[in-house]
Write a protein that holds these residues in place. Structure first.
Motif, PDB file in Angstrom:
ATOM      1  N   ARG A 171       1.070  -1.309  -0.041  1.00  0.00           N
ATOM      2  CA  ARG A 171       0.026   0.047  -0.125  1.00  0.00           C
ATOM      3  C   ARG A 171       0.832   1.229  -0.017  1.00  0.00           C
ATOM      4  O   ARG A 171       1.891   1.376   0.681  1.00  0.00           O
ATOM      5  CB  ARG A 171      -0.934   0.192   1.266  1.00  0.00           C
ATOM      6  CG  ARG A 171      -1.803  -1.058   1.406  1.00  0.00           C
ATOM      7  CD  ARG A 171      -2.790  -0.958   0.077  1.00  0.00           C
ATOM      8  NE  ARG A 171      -4.068  -2.087   0.549  1.00  0.00           N
ATOM      9  CZ  ARG A 171      -3.799  -3.207  -0.101  1.00  0.00           C
ATOM     10  NH1 ARG A 171      -3.018  -3.425  -1.050  1.00  0.00           N
ATOM     11  NH2 ARG A 171      -4.891  -4.048  -0.040  1.00  0.00           N
ATOM     12  N   VAL A 182      -5.707   5.804   0.296  1.00  0.00           N
ATOM     13  CA  VAL A 182      -4.841   4.510   0.385  1.00  0.00           C
ATOM     14  C   VAL A 182      -5.050   3.970  -1.054  1.00  0.00           C
ATOM     15  O   VAL A 182      -5.910   3.677  -1.602  1.00  0.00           O
ATOM     16  CB  VAL A 182      -5.701   3.703   1.489  1.00  0.00           C
ATOM     17  CG1 VAL A 182      -4.713   2.312   1.529  1.00  0.00           C
ATOM     18  CG2 VAL A 182      -5.687   4.360   2.617  1.00  0.00           C
ATOM     19  N   ASN A 184      -3.362   0.784  -3.827  1.00  0.00           N
ATOM     20  CA  ASN A 184      -2.646  -0.421  -3.847  1.00  0.00           C
ATOM     21  C   ASN A 184      -1.077   0.076  -4.684  1.00  0.00           C
ATOM     22  O   ASN A 184      -1.131   0.650  -5.593  1.00  0.00           O
ATOM     23  CB  ASN A 184      -3.363  -1.192  -5.067  1.00  0.00           C
ATOM     24  CG  ASN A 184      -2.874  -2.399  -5.269  1.00  0.00           C
ATOM     25  OD1 ASN A 184      -2.481  -3.226  -4.054  1.00  0.00           O
ATOM     26  ND2 ASN A 184      -2.843  -3.093  -6.235  1.00  0.00           N
ATOM     27  N   HIS A 192      -9.209   3.401  -0.843  1.00  0.00           N
ATOM     28  CA  HIS A 192     -10.001   4.093   0.217  1.00  0.00           C
ATOM     29  C   HIS A 192      -9.504   5.422   0.169  1.00  0.00           C
ATOM     30  O   HIS A 192      -8.538   5.826   0.349  1.00  0.00           O
ATOM     31  CB  HIS A 192      -9.775   3.302   1.495  1.00  0.00           C
ATOM     32  CG  HIS A 192     -10.408   3.478   2.676  1.00  0.00           C
ATOM     33  ND1 HIS A 192     -10.348   3.347   3.805  1.00  0.00           N
ATOM     34  CD2 HIS A 192     -11.732   4.018   2.526  1.00  0.00           C
ATOM     35  CE1 HIS A 192     -11.403   3.484   4.792  1.00  0.00           C
ATOM     36  NE2 HIS A 192     -12.087   4.050   4.087  1.00  0.00           N
ATOM     37  N   SER A 212      -2.441  -8.512   8.170  1.00  0.00           N
ATOM     38  CA  SER A 212      -3.505  -7.628   7.468  1.00  0.00           C
ATOM     39  C   SER A 212      -2.802  -6.104   8.044  1.00  0.00           C
ATOM     40  O   SER A 212      -2.157  -5.786   9.154  1.00  0.00           O
ATOM     41  CB  SER A 212      -4.704  -7.663   8.207  1.00  0.00           C
ATOM     42  OG  SER A 212      -4.510  -7.767   9.745  1.00  0.00           O
ATOM     43  N   GLU A 228      -8.181   1.833  11.517  1.00  0.00           N
ATOM     44  CA  GLU A 228      -8.902   0.927  10.308  1.00  0.00           C
ATOM     45  C   GLU A 228      -8.372  -0.365  10.358  1.00  0.00           C
ATOM     46  O   GLU A 228      -7.127  -0.426  10.202  1.00  0.00           O
ATOM     47  CB  GLU A 228      -8.668   1.789   9.063  1.00  0.00           C
ATOM     48  CG  GLU A 228      -9.598   2.904   8.888  1.00  0.00           C
ATOM     49  CD  GLU A 228     -11.189   2.786   8.508  1.00  0.00           C
ATOM     50  OE1 GLU A 228     -11.330   1.611   8.158  1.00  0.00           O
ATOM     51  OE2 GLU A 228     -11.816   3.644   8.911  1.00  0.00           O
ATOM     52  N   HIS A 229      -9.114  -1.352  10.690  1.00  0.00           N
ATOM     53  CA  HIS A 229      -8.583  -2.988  10.471  1.00  0.00           C
ATOM     54  C   HIS A 229      -9.164  -3.302   9.073  1.00  0.00           C
ATOM     55  O   HIS A 229     -10.288  -3.564   9.072  1.00  0.00           O
ATOM     56  CB  HIS A 229      -9.245  -3.606  11.598  1.00  0.00           C
ATOM     57  CG  HIS A 229      -8.901  -3.394  12.962  1.00  0.00           C
ATOM     58  ND1 HIS A 229      -7.664  -3.697  13.344  1.00  0.00           N
ATOM     59  CD2 HIS A 229      -9.173  -2.424  13.885  1.00  0.00           C
ATOM     60  CE1 HIS A 229      -7.567  -3.337  14.694  1.00  0.00           C
ATOM     61  NE2 HIS A 229      -8.485  -2.407  15.019  1.00  0.00           N
ATOM     62  N   TYR A 230      -8.193  -3.429   8.184  1.00  0.00           N
ATOM     63  CA  TYR A 230      -8.890  -3.648   6.666  1.00  0.00           C
ATOM     64  C   TYR A 230      -9.078  -5.022   6.783  1.00  0.00           C
ATOM     65  O   TYR A 230      -9.777  -5.514   5.708  1.00  0.00           O
ATOM     66  CB  TYR A 230      -7.802  -3.336   5.747  1.00  0.00           C
ATOM     67  CG  TYR A 230      -7.613  -1.882   5.745  1.00  0.00           C
ATOM     68  CD1 TYR A 230      -8.543  -1.124   4.711  1.00  0.00           C
ATOM     69  CD2 TYR A 230      -6.801  -0.996   6.269  1.00  0.00           C
ATOM     70  CE1 TYR A 230      -8.412   0.268   4.521  1.00  0.00           C
ATOM     71  CE2 TYR A 230      -6.951   0.563   6.063  1.00  0.00           C
ATOM     72  CZ  TYR A 230      -7.862   0.889   5.244  1.00  0.00           C
ATOM     73  OH  TYR A 230      -7.777   2.369   4.937  1.00  0.00           O
ATOM     74  N   LYS A 233     -12.455  -5.270   7.953  1.00  0.00           N
ATOM     75  CA  LYS A 233     -13.425  -4.283   7.531  1.00  0.00           C
ATOM     76  C   LYS A 233     -13.982  -3.836   8.451  1.00  0.00           C
ATOM     77  O   LYS A 233     -15.106  -3.371   8.680  1.00  0.00           O
ATOM     78  CB  LYS A 233     -14.453  -4.802   6.407  1.00  0.00           C
ATOM     79  CG  LYS A 233     -13.562  -5.286   5.241  1.00  0.00           C
ATOM     80  CD  LYS A 233     -14.718  -5.791   4.155  1.00  0.00           C
ATOM     81  CE  LYS A 233     -13.777  -6.551   3.031  1.00  0.00           C
ATOM     82  NZ  LYS A 233     -14.731  -7.028   2.145  1.00  0.00           N
ATOM     83  N   THR A 235     -14.014  -0.334  11.489  1.00  0.00           N
ATOM     84  CA  THR A 235     -13.367   0.894  12.004  1.00  0.00           C
ATOM     85  C   THR A 235     -13.633   1.263  13.442  1.00  0.00           C
ATOM     86  O   THR A 235     -14.942   0.983  13.696  1.00  0.00           O
ATOM     87  CB  THR A 235     -14.074   2.003  10.992  1.00  0.00           C
ATOM     88  OG1 THR A 235     -13.811   1.878   9.693  1.00  0.00           O
ATOM     89  CG2 THR A 235     -13.474   3.233  11.518  1.00  0.00           C
TER      90      THR A 235
END
Length: 418
Positions: A171, A182, A184, A192, A212, A228-230, A233, A235
């Motif tokens: 990222r 955010v 890629n 995001h 993660s 944010e815990h991607y 998913k 918050t």
């Protein structure tokens, strides 16, 4: 907007590893970057004479080192604190921490200030943002520099100035005054967008451990942080302080968060999973501006630097009592933080007297700005100053007290030993 171009080239710099190299410190391989010209490239040339366009031929962009000490615009550690980068008024420099040495430099011949340099561990990819009175690139652009090719291979453009950049192997995170983007890493696709309260310092932290992504940034309220815990998913919003947040740091795995407010007296450590307060430590009684916070690699220690000229090291007593966290220490590692000598009347006098104080300290010049990180050698701390100072110190984990200075350099001076 992202514009990309690339051409294959051998690596001329033996000090950098290629993106696909793997090391003991960074076992997870980097993504392969497929770079192709983008159809959304801005056809309008830059008309601002204060900005220098990207120079296509590397030899034209590199000049001999300046005779005088440069002006420092930016300093930052890489993700494992083994290196640090310095943005100066005519280029940038990369240094190794232990042993201390300059790895390489890029000096631009027509001004060329670099206000942000973000490393990606020790690989050849860097993120650059122009800065200073004569910036090399527009301050509203993030340039992706490939040192294999000694040139920029991509860029991200924004409507306002870039405050900071954070990199992971997968990222790119770009921080503006009130927004965070955010992307890629492989194709610069926007994944995001986050809105924040005014964030002039560009506060943002991302986890670097294998696994993660956890991202922390200011929330939309004073004193609030957003997590944010991607992977899940999720918050999580944490009301960390009553005052404005001025500094925070994540542990490598993203499970622990340390925060400081504009008061600068207390530092709080939270569990990012459930937002619970795990520990509170006291830097001092009077107000201070906290410049940096740093966890040790095993989250056993926390280092704090401020404008008071003292770097503090605190012991963290994090154990299996919190969900998803187990960092119980062995019996051979006494890590108890000293308390106020009046803590025996805890509950009678104000909370100040039962506060947890630092285990070790190191005295510096008051008022100057320093950032801090833990060294790769056991019980060592590395301190970088905006004046070009480099300190490596060692603390006693059992007896605490004043740290021992092991090393000092001024990395801005031309005669610095490499």
């Amino acid at each position: 907007m992202a514009t990309l171009s690339a051409s294959p080239s051998p690596n001329p710099n033996p000090n950098f590893r290629s993106p696909t190299d793997q090391t003991d410190h960074d076992p997870e391989s980097l993504p392969h970057m497929e770079l192709h010209p983008s159809s959304d490239q801005d056809p309008t040339p830059n008309s601002n004479p204060n900005f220098h366009a990207v120079l296509p031929t590397p030899p034209e962009a590199i000049a001999p080192a300046a005779a005088a000490a440069p002006s420092l615009l930016h300093i930052s550690f890489n993700q494992d604190h083994g290196c640090f980068a310095a943005g100066i008024d005519h280029g940038f420099r990369i240094y190794n921490c232990d042993p201390f040495r300059e790895i390489f430099r890029r000096d631009f011949d027509r001004g060329g200030g670099i206000g942000v340099v973000e490393m990606l561990f020790r690989c050849n990819i860097l993120a650059l943002v122009g800065g200073g009175p004569d910036p090399q690139y527009p301050p509203n652009k993030v340039m992706i520099w490939d040192d294999h090719q000694s040139r920029c291979i991509g860029e991200l453009s924004f409507r306002s100035e870039v405050r900071s950049v954070r990199l992971r192997r997968d990222r790119i995170v770009v921080v503006l005054e009130q927004n965070i983007f955010v992307y890629n890493f492989a194709d610069l696709k926007l994944l995001h967008q986050i809105e924040t309260i005014a964030n002039p310092k560009g506060l943002c932290a991302v986890s670097q451990g294998v696994g993660s992504l956890v991202l922390v940034c200011p929330g939309l309220q004073k004193g609030q942080v957003r997590v944010e815990h991607y992977a899940s998913k999720r918050t999580k919003f944490i009301m960390a302080h009553d005052s404005r947040i001025v500094c925070f740091a994540l542990s490598q795995d993203g499970q622990l968060l340390a925060t400081a407010s504009s008061k600068g007296t207390l530092v709080r450590i939270f569990n990012t999973v459930d937002g619970s307060l795990l520990q509170e430590v006291r830097r001092g009684a009077d107000r201070a501006e906290i410049y940096s916070l740093a966890f040790s690699s095993n989250a056993q220690w926390l280092a704090v630097s401020s404008d008071k000229g003292t770097v503090h090291v605190f012991s963290l007593k994090i154990n299996g009592g919190s969900p998803g966290i187990d960092r119980s220490q062995s019996a051979s590692d006494p890590v108890t933080s000293p308390h106020s000598s009046l803590s025996f009347i805890k509950g009678v006098l104000p909370k100040y007297f039962s506060s947890e104080w630092s285990v070790a300290q190191f005295r510096l010049v008051e008022g100057s700005q320093y950032i801090v990180a833990f060294g790769h050698q056991k019980n060592t701390v590395v301190i970088l100053g905006i004046d070009g100072s480099f300190y490596r110190c060692q603390f006693d984990p059992v007896n605490g007290g004043e740290m021992t200075q092991l090393e000092y350099h001024n990395f801005l001076k031309p005669e610095a030993a490499f």
